[in-house]
Design a protein around this motif. Structure first.
Motif, mmCIF file in Angstrom:
data_model
loop_
_atom_site.group_PDB
_atom_site.id
_atom_site.type_symbol
_atom_site.label_atom_id
_atom_site.label_comp_id
_atom_site.label_asym_id
_atom_site.label_seq_id
_atom_site.Cartn_x
_atom_site.Cartn_y
_atom_site.Cartn_z
ATOM 1 N N LYS A 1 0.853 -1.184 0.000
ATOM 2 C CA LYS A 1 0.000 0.000 0.000
ATOM 3 C C LYS A 1 0.892 1.239 0.000
ATOM 4 C CE LYS A 1 -3.215 2.182 3.267
ATOM 5 N NZ LYS A 1 -2.304 3.231 3.685
ATOM 6 N N ALA A 2 0.625 2.180 -0.896
ATOM 7 C CA ALA A 2 1.373 3.446 -0.880
ATOM 8 C C ALA A 2 1.021 4.180 0.413
ATOM 9 C CB ALA A 2 0.986 4.295 -2.088
ATOM 10 N N ASP A 3 1.975 4.937 0.962
ATOM 11 C CA ASP A 3 1.722 5.616 2.242
ATOM 12 C C ASP A 3 0.489 6.518 2.177
ATOM 13 O OD1 ASP A 3 3.943 4.381 3.208
ATOM 14 O OD2 ASP A 3 5.297 6.058 2.738
ATOM 15 N N ASP A 4 0.264 7.113 0.994
ATOM 16 C CA ASP A 4 -0.857 8.057 0.871
ATOM 17 C C ASP A 4 -2.096 7.419 0.232
ATOM 18 O OD1 ASP A 4 0.609 7.762 -1.443
ATOM 19 O OD2 ASP A 4 0.511 9.874 -2.033
ATOM 20 N N ALA A 5 -2.162 6.068 0.240
ATOM 21 C CA ALA A 5 -3.352 5.403 -0.337
ATOM 22 C C ALA A 5 -4.419 5.182 0.727
ATOM 23 C CB ALA A 5 -2.951 4.063 -0.948
ATOM 24 N N VAL A 6 -5.670 5.162 0.282
ATOM 25 C CA VAL A 6 -6.795 4.855 1.171
ATOM 26 C C VAL A 6 -7.118 3.380 1.001
ATOM 27 C CG1 VAL A 6 -9.244 5.307 1.623
ATOM 28 C CG2 VAL A 6 -7.745 7.158 0.826
ATOM 29 N N GLU A 7 -7.184 2.632 2.123
ATOM 30 C CA GLU A 7 -7.469 1.201 2.010
ATOM 31 C C GLU A 7 -8.971 0.937 2.068
ATOM 32 O OE1 GLU A 7 -4.937 -1.305 4.258
ATOM 33 O OE2 GLU A 7 -6.176 -3.085 3.909
ATOM 34 N N ILE A 8 -9.457 0.109 1.138
ATOM 35 C CA ILE A 8 -10.881 -0.271 1.146
ATOM 36 C C ILE A 8 -10.969 -1.791 1.118
ATOM 37 C CG2 ILE A 8 -13.075 -0.165 -0.108
ATOM 38 C CD1 ILE A 8 -12.355 2.479 -1.174
ATOM 39 N N ASP A 9 -11.593 -2.372 2.139
ATOM 40 C CA ASP A 9 -11.817 -3.815 2.172
ATOM 41 C C ASP A 9 -13.189 -4.078 1.566
ATOM 42 O OD1 ASP A 9 -12.489 -6.437 2.780
ATOM 43 O OD2 ASP A 9 -11.422 -6.419 4.691
ATOM 44 N N THR A 10 -13.205 -4.748 0.417
ATOM 45 C CA THR A 10 -14.463 -4.918 -0.324
ATOM 46 C C THR A 10 -15.177 -6.242 -0.009
ATOM 47 O OG1 THR A 10 -13.428 -6.013 -2.229
ATOM 48 C CG2 THR A 10 -13.479 -3.604 -2.251
ATOM 49 N N SER A 11 -14.641 -7.012 0.972
ATOM 50 C CA SER A 11 -15.203 -8.359 1.242
ATOM 51 C C SER A 11 -16.714 -8.339 1.416
ATOM 52 C CB SER A 11 -14.603 -8.965 2.510
ATOM 53 O OG SER A 11 -13.224 -8.963 2.455
ATOM 54 N N ASP A 12 -17.205 -7.352 2.181
ATOM 55 C CA ASP A 12 -18.641 -7.322 2.456
ATOM 56 C C ASP A 12 -19.344 -6.159 1.768
ATOM 57 O OD1 ASP A 12 -18.502 -9.581 4.179
ATOM 58 O OD2 ASP A 12 -17.605 -8.292 5.705
ATOM 59 N N MET A 13 -18.765 -5.686 0.691
ATOM 60 C CA MET A 13 -19.401 -4.563 -0.017
ATOM 61 C C MET A 13 -19.894 -5.040 -1.376
ATOM 62 S SD MET A 13 -16.619 -1.546 0.711
ATOM 63 C CE MET A 13 -17.512 -0.098 0.126
ATOM 64 N N THR A 14 -20.979 -4.440 -1.852
ATOM 65 C CA THR A 14 -21.417 -4.769 -3.211
ATOM 66 C C THR A 14 -20.575 -3.921 -4.174
ATOM 67 O OG1 THR A 14 -23.041 -2.994 -3.292
ATOM 68 C CG2 THR A 14 -23.791 -5.119 -2.422
ATOM 69 N N ILE A 15 -20.612 -4.308 -5.433
ATOM 70 C CA ILE A 15 -19.869 -3.558 -6.453
ATOM 71 C C ILE A 15 -20.330 -2.106 -6.464
ATOM 72 C CG2 ILE A 15 -19.562 -3.321 -8.954
ATOM 73 C CD1 ILE A 15 -19.554 -6.377 -9.124
ATOM 74 N N ASP A 16 -21.661 -1.908 -6.396
ATOM 75 C CA ASP A 16 -22.202 -0.539 -6.437
ATOM 76 C C ASP A 16 -21.709 0.297 -5.261
ATOM 77 O OD1 ASP A 16 -23.520 -0.999 -8.724
ATOM 78 O OD2 ASP A 16 -25.520 -1.211 -7.846
ATOM 79 N N GLN A 17 -21.630 -0.333 -4.084
ATOM 80 C CA GLN A 17 -21.155 0.412 -2.900
ATOM 81 C C GLN A 17 -19.706 0.861 -3.094
ATOM 82 O OE1 GLN A 17 -21.990 -2.623 0.021
ATOM 83 N NE2 GLN A 17 -23.680 -1.460 0.903
ATOM 84 N N VAL A 18 -18.880 -0.026 -3.650
ATOM 85 C CA VAL A 18 -17.470 0.339 -3.835
ATOM 86 C C VAL A 18 -17.348 1.450 -4.883
ATOM 87 C CG1 VAL A 18 -15.146 -0.506 -4.373
ATOM 88 C CG2 VAL A 18 -16.792 -2.047 -3.316
ATOM 89 N N VAL A 19 -18.089 1.290 -5.993
ATOM 90 C CA VAL A 19 -18.028 2.309 -7.055
ATOM 91 C C VAL A 19 -18.477 3.663 -6.506
ATOM 92 C CG1 VAL A 19 -18.949 3.031 -9.307
ATOM 93 C CG2 VAL A 19 -18.343 0.646 -8.931
ATOM 94 N N ASP A 20 -19.558 3.665 -5.732
ATOM 95 C CA ASP A 20 -20.076 4.916 -5.154
ATOM 96 C C ASP A 20 -19.055 5.578 -4.233
ATOM 97 O OD1 ASP A 20 -22.433 5.025 -6.349
ATOM 98 O OD2 ASP A 20 -23.663 4.876 -4.519
#
Ligand code: DC
Length: 225
Positions: free
Chosen positions: A191-210
């Motif tokens: 992970k780049a130091d300035d990156a935002v981490e998103i764990d998509t395990s329990d997210m729908t595709i639409d939630q991640v895109v939004d």
């Protein structure tokens, strides 16, 4: 609207490509799937009987290799549409093998940087935020558990009619590739130091895109003001 570049990194099958595609359409940006380029190198090596660890033969092969990614998501290798062929399980593992090699990475990173000289790109891969587009305005590190990723890859393969291994084998292969991609000497996945981490395990595709859409809009507004 002001345009920016978005770097999306993360392990195999975390949803980077699907999400990047949808996000690009929503924003009117261009999606560049850099994994597809490593897959092209692997496919051509397999087709030509070149060993996946023969760095000099692969480098020479790359000098004679044309890889084209089109805005509609197709991948052309030396003029042939390989969009489906590069998704096979054996090519996935081979892509992880060739991506360890320094000279292969130097060649492909140069091509990727030449493709994204302007703004308005969403590039996904393993080293985008850390190497290829270090100055991307938005950096995302997308993760999901190995099990969630295996389930998705299995469903995706079945949907596309790609001949696929069973779920357990896919999960094992994903873990093996994670291990290779994270522990290699050249540009390991991190992970780049300035990156935002998103764990998509329990997210729908639409939630991640939004979520990403809102992040990009916020950033573009900041860039304007
Ligand atoms: O994202 P993918 O599964 O299509 O990528 C295939 C392989 O290529 C993966 O095992 C890691 C490698 N890769 C890489 O090393 N750097 C990138 N920027 C993209 C992919």
């Amino acid at each position: 609207m002001q345009r920016i570049n978005v770097a999306i990194d993360g392990p195999s099958a975390a949803g980077k490509s699907t999400i990047s595609d949808l996000l690009a359409k929503k924003l009117g940006y261009v999606h560049l799937d850099t994994g597809a380029m490593y897959r092209c190198v692997a496919l051509k090596a397999l087709q030509n009987g070149i060993a996946l660890d023969d760095e000099s033969a692969l480098t020479a092969m790359l000098e004679q290799t044309d890889i084209r990614l089109t805005p509609d998501g197709k991948v052309y290798l030396d003029g042939t549409d390989v969009s489906e062929a590069i998704r096979k399980d054996n090519v996935s593992m081979a892509a992880s093998d060739v991506s360890k090699l320094k000279q292969v990475r130097i060649d492909l990173v140069r091509r990727q940087q030449q493709m994204a000289t302007a703004k308005g790109f969403i590039m996904d891969g393993r080293d985008i935020g850390t190497v290829v587009l270090k100055d991307a305005e938005v950096k995302i590190f997308m993760t999901a558990t190995a099990h969630a990723r295996a389930l998705r890859r299995f469903a995706q393969n079945q949907e596309k009619g790609i001949c696929t291994s069973d779920l357990e084998t896919i999960e094992q292969e994903i873990q093996k590739r994670d291990d290779q991609d994270t522990h290699r000497a050249n540009s390991p996945l991190r992970k780049a130091d300035d990156a935002v981490e998103i764990d998509t395990s329990d997210m729908t595709i639409d939630q991640v895109v939004d979520t990403l859409y809102r992040t990009v809009l916020q950033k573009t507004e900041q860039e304007v003001s």
